[in-house]
Design a protein around this motif. Structure first.
Motif, PDB file in Angstrom:
ATOM      1  N   MET A 210      -7.173   7.109  -6.883  1.00  0.00           N
ATOM      2  CA  MET A 210      -7.159   7.713  -5.562  1.00  0.00           C
ATOM      3  C   MET A 210      -5.718   7.740  -5.069  1.00  0.00           C
ATOM      4  SD  MET A 210      -8.803   4.866  -3.047  1.00  0.00           S
ATOM      5  CE  MET A 210      -7.825   3.478  -2.515  1.00  0.00           C
ATOM      6  N   ARG A 211      -5.462   8.575  -4.092  1.00  0.00           N
ATOM      7  CA  ARG A 211      -4.101   8.761  -3.587  1.00  0.00           C
ATOM      8  C   ARG A 211      -4.000   8.231  -2.152  1.00  0.00           C
ATOM      9  NH1 ARG A 211      -0.395  10.985  -6.116  1.00  0.00           N
ATOM     10  NH2 ARG A 211       1.327  12.211  -5.374  1.00  0.00           N
ATOM     11  N   VAL A 212      -2.889   7.474  -1.875  1.00  0.00           N
ATOM     12  CA  VAL A 212      -2.603   6.985  -0.532  1.00  0.00           C
ATOM     13  C   VAL A 212      -1.142   7.299  -0.208  1.00  0.00           C
ATOM     14  CG1 VAL A 212      -4.322   5.133  -0.611  1.00  0.00           C
ATOM     15  CG2 VAL A 212      -1.971   4.646  -1.284  1.00  0.00           C
ATOM     16  N   VAL A 213      -0.831   7.338   1.077  1.00  0.00           N
ATOM     17  CA  VAL A 213       0.534   7.584   1.534  1.00  0.00           C
ATOM     18  C   VAL A 213       0.989   6.353   2.306  1.00  0.00           C
ATOM     19  CG1 VAL A 213       2.000   9.020   3.004  1.00  0.00           C
ATOM     20  CG2 VAL A 213       0.137  10.064   1.692  1.00  0.00           C
ATOM     21  N   VAL A 214       2.229   5.927   2.036  1.00  0.00           N
ATOM     22  CA  VAL A 214       2.804   4.764   2.706  1.00  0.00           C
ATOM     23  C   VAL A 214       4.142   5.171   3.309  1.00  0.00           C
ATOM     24  CG1 VAL A 214       3.546   2.372   2.468  1.00  0.00           C
ATOM     25  CG2 VAL A 214       1.754   3.265   0.971  1.00  0.00           C
ATOM     26  N   GLU A 215       4.352   4.851   4.585  1.00  0.00           N
ATOM     27  CA  GLU A 215       5.646   5.088   5.243  1.00  0.00           C
ATOM     28  C   GLU A 215       6.238   3.738   5.615  1.00  0.00           C
ATOM     29  OE1 GLU A 215       6.463   8.255   8.175  1.00  0.00           O
ATOM     30  OE2 GLU A 215       4.305   8.669   7.965  1.00  0.00           O
ATOM     31  N   MET A 216       7.519   3.530   5.286  1.00  0.00           N
ATOM     32  CA  MET A 216       8.226   2.283   5.587  1.00  0.00           C
ATOM     33  C   MET A 216       9.179   2.490   6.752  1.00  0.00           C
ATOM     34  SD  MET A 216       7.345  -0.072   3.496  1.00  0.00           S
ATOM     35  CE  MET A 216       6.947  -0.520   1.834  1.00  0.00           C
ATOM     36  N   PHE A 217       9.391   1.431   7.525  1.00  0.00           N
ATOM     37  CA  PHE A 217      10.286   1.479   8.686  1.00  0.00           C
ATOM     38  C   PHE A 217      11.134   0.217   8.766  1.00  0.00           C
ATOM     39  CE2 PHE A 217       6.690   4.155   9.660  1.00  0.00           C
ATOM     40  CZ  PHE A 217       7.286   5.277  10.216  1.00  0.00           C
ATOM     41  N   GLY A 218      12.208   0.299   9.540  1.00  0.00           N
ATOM     42  CA  GLY A 218      13.032  -0.873   9.848  1.00  0.00           C
ATOM     43  C   GLY A 218      13.751  -1.442   8.647  1.00  0.00           C
ATOM     44  N   PHE A 219      13.899  -2.761   8.640  1.00  0.00           N
ATOM     45  CA  PHE A 219      14.657  -3.416   7.575  1.00  0.00           C
ATOM     46  C   PHE A 219      13.974  -3.352   6.213  1.00  0.00           C
ATOM     47  CE2 PHE A 219      12.243  -7.070   9.311  1.00  0.00           C
ATOM     48  CZ  PHE A 219      11.647  -7.533   8.138  1.00  0.00           C
ATOM     49  N   LEU A 220      12.772  -2.830   6.147  1.00  0.00           N
ATOM     50  CA  LEU A 220      12.084  -2.686   4.863  1.00  0.00           C
ATOM     51  C   LEU A 220      12.590  -1.476   4.080  1.00  0.00           C
ATOM     52  CD1 LEU A 220       8.491  -3.455   6.131  1.00  0.00           C
ATOM     53  CD2 LEU A 220      10.008  -4.993   4.897  1.00  0.00           C
ATOM     54  N   LEU A 221      13.232  -0.532   4.741  1.00  0.00           N
ATOM     55  CA  LEU A 221      13.689   0.698   4.084  1.00  0.00           C
ATOM     56  C   LEU A 221      14.588   0.466   2.873  1.00  0.00           C
ATOM     57  CD1 LEU A 221      14.240   3.107   7.092  1.00  0.00           C
ATOM     58  CD2 LEU A 221      12.594   3.348   5.250  1.00  0.00           C
ATOM     59  N   PRO A 222      15.558  -0.444   2.917  1.00  0.00           N
ATOM     60  CA  PRO A 222      16.422  -0.630   1.742  1.00  0.00           C
ATOM     61  C   PRO A 222      15.685  -1.111   0.482  1.00  0.00           C
ATOM     62  CG  PRO A 222      17.427  -1.614   3.677  1.00  0.00           C
ATOM     63  CD  PRO A 222      16.024  -1.219   4.055  1.00  0.00           C
ATOM     64  N   HIS A 223      14.456  -1.562   0.633  1.00  0.00           N
ATOM     65  CA  HIS A 223      13.698  -2.089  -0.500  1.00  0.00           C
ATOM     66  C   HIS A 223      12.875  -1.023  -1.224  1.00  0.00           C
ATOM     67  CE1 HIS A 223      14.861  -6.097   0.723  1.00  0.00           C
ATOM     68  NE2 HIS A 223      14.557  -5.734   1.955  1.00  0.00           N
ATOM     69  N   VAL A 224      12.900   0.203  -0.719  1.00  0.00           N
ATOM     70  CA  VAL A 224      12.159   1.297  -1.352  1.00  0.00           C
ATOM     71  C   VAL A 224      13.103   2.474  -1.568  1.00  0.00           C
ATOM     72  CG1 VAL A 224       9.910   0.611  -0.438  1.00  0.00           C
ATOM     73  CG2 VAL A 224      11.342   2.145   0.898  1.00  0.00           C
ATOM     74  N   THR A 225      12.764   3.355  -2.498  1.00  0.00           N
ATOM     75  CA  THR A 225      13.635   4.495  -2.783  1.00  0.00           C
ATOM     76  C   THR A 225      13.442   5.643  -1.800  1.00  0.00           C
ATOM     77  OG1 THR A 225      12.028   5.291  -4.395  1.00  0.00           O
ATOM     78  CG2 THR A 225      13.866   3.982  -5.232  1.00  0.00           C
ATOM     79  N   ASN A 226      12.260   5.790  -1.262  1.00  0.00           N
ATOM     80  CA  ASN A 226      11.967   6.838  -0.273  1.00  0.00           C
ATOM     81  C   ASN A 226      11.223   6.227   0.896  1.00  0.00           C
ATOM     82  OD1 ASN A 226      12.965   9.103  -1.788  1.00  0.00           O
ATOM     83  ND2 ASN A 226      11.141   8.894  -3.067  1.00  0.00           N
ATOM     84  N   ARG A 227      11.485   6.745   2.085  1.00  0.00           N
ATOM     85  CA  ARG A 227      10.786   6.250   3.273  1.00  0.00           C
ATOM     86  C   ARG A 227       9.280   6.454   3.150  1.00  0.00           C
ATOM     87  NH1 ARG A 227      12.367   7.271   9.407  1.00  0.00           N
ATOM     88  NH2 ARG A 227      10.627   6.163  10.305  1.00  0.00           N
ATOM     89  N   THR A 228       8.885   7.587   2.594  1.00  0.00           N
ATOM     90  CA  THR A 228       7.469   7.897   2.410  1.00  0.00           C
ATOM     91  C   THR A 228       7.160   7.951   0.924  1.00  0.00           C
ATOM     92  OG1 THR A 228       7.451   9.192   4.454  1.00  0.00           O
ATOM     93  CG2 THR A 228       5.651   9.558   2.917  1.00  0.00           C
ATOM     94  N   ALA A 229       6.089   7.291   0.539  1.00  0.00           N
ATOM     95  CA  ALA A 229       5.676   7.297  -0.864  1.00  0.00           C
ATOM     96  C   ALA A 229       4.213   7.707  -0.962  1.00  0.00           C
ATOM     97  CB  ALA A 229       5.862   5.915  -1.480  1.00  0.00           C
ATOM     98  N   GLU A 230       3.927   8.598  -1.890  1.00  0.00           N
ATOM     99  CA  GLU A 230       2.541   8.939  -2.208  1.00  0.00           C
ATOM    100  C   GLU A 230       2.229   8.244  -3.518  1.00  0.00           C
ATOM    101  OE1 GLU A 230       1.221  12.978  -1.913  1.00  0.00           O
ATOM    102  OE2 GLU A 230       2.823  13.445  -0.480  1.00  0.00           O
ATOM    103  N   LEU A 231       1.172   7.454  -3.508  1.00  0.00           N
ATOM    104  CA  LEU A 231       0.842   6.644  -4.683  1.00  0.00           C
ATOM    105  C   LEU A 231      -0.558   6.939  -5.190  1.00  0.00           C
ATOM    106  CD1 LEU A 231       2.020   3.210  -3.244  1.00  0.00           C
ATOM    107  CD2 LEU A 231       3.315   4.689  -4.772  1.00  0.00           C
ATOM    108  N   ASP A 232      -0.691   6.937  -6.511  1.00  0.00           N
ATOM    109  CA  ASP A 232      -2.012   6.951  -7.135  1.00  0.00           C
ATOM    110  C   ASP A 232      -2.364   5.493  -7.401  1.00  0.00           C
ATOM    111  OD1 ASP A 232      -2.632   9.734  -7.297  1.00  0.00           O
ATOM    112  OD2 ASP A 232      -1.051   9.910  -8.801  1.00  0.00           O
ATOM    113  N   VAL A 233      -3.428   5.025  -6.785  1.00  0.00           N
ATOM    114  CA  VAL A 233      -3.820   3.618  -6.892  1.00  0.00           C
ATOM    115  C   VAL A 233      -5.303   3.532  -7.248  1.00  0.00           C
ATOM    116  CG1 VAL A 233      -2.049   2.819  -5.268  1.00  0.00           C
ATOM    117  CG2 VAL A 233      -4.294   3.490  -4.410  1.00  0.00           C
ATOM    118  N   PRO A 234      -5.709   2.402  -7.811  1.00  0.00           N
ATOM    119  CA  PRO A 234      -7.132   2.257  -8.133  1.00  0.00           C
ATOM    120  C   PRO A 234      -7.973   2.032  -6.883  1.00  0.00           C
ATOM    121  CG  PRO A 234      -5.947   0.246  -8.674  1.00  0.00           C
ATOM    122  CD  PRO A 234      -4.922   1.255  -8.263  1.00  0.00           C
ATOM    123  N   GLU A 235      -9.215   2.440  -6.946  1.00  0.00           N
ATOM    124  CA  GLU A 235     -10.132   2.169  -5.837  1.00  0.00           C
ATOM    125  C   GLU A 235     -10.250   0.667  -5.663  1.00  0.00           C
ATOM    126  OE1 GLU A 235     -13.826   4.257  -5.695  1.00  0.00           O
ATOM    127  OE2 GLU A 235     -12.941   6.042  -6.596  1.00  0.00           O
ATOM    128  N   GLY A 236     -10.413   0.245  -4.422  1.00  0.00           N
ATOM    129  CA  GLY A 236     -10.560  -1.176  -4.128  1.00  0.00           C
ATOM    130  C   GLY A 236      -9.237  -1.885  -3.863  1.00  0.00           C
TER     131      GLY A 236
END
Length: 92
Positions: free
Chosen positions: A1-27
């Motif tokens: 399944m697909r989910v979208v995650v948006e990061m803010f604040g001091f967490l931004l330097p820990h990810v490559t993009n502010r918004t990530a679309e991920l394919d993740v397993p159900e549950g």
């Protein structure tokens, strides 16, 4: 399944993009998704889904769009009008 995650604040330097679309397993939980993005236990965070704060153990559904940001802290300020503030301290 697909989910979208948006990061803010001091967490931004820990990810490559502010918004990530991920394919993740159900549950999968909010916490598991955040860990997949490289945010470890040493970085405190809070998440919201549909405008409400959620627990890291919340199981996500397909199409979920979560916001992840630094913890919220603070107090309250009573403002009696646009230009005037209460002088007898905060009341909540």
């Amino acid at each position: 399944m697909r989910v979208v995650v948006e990061m803010f604040g001091f967490l931004l330097p820990h990810v490559t993009n502010r918004t990530a679309e991920l394919d993740v397993p159900e549950g999968i939980t909010v916490g598991e998704v955040v860990r997949r993005l490289g945010i470890g236990e040493q970085h405190p965070w809070t998440a919201s889904l549909e405008g409400k704060l959620v627990d890291p153990g919340l199981v996500l559904v397909a199409g979920a769009h979560i916001l992840v940001f630094p913890p919220i802290a603070g107090g309250c300020l009573v403002q009696t009008s646009f230009h005037e503030r209460s002088t007898d301290g905060p009341r909540c």
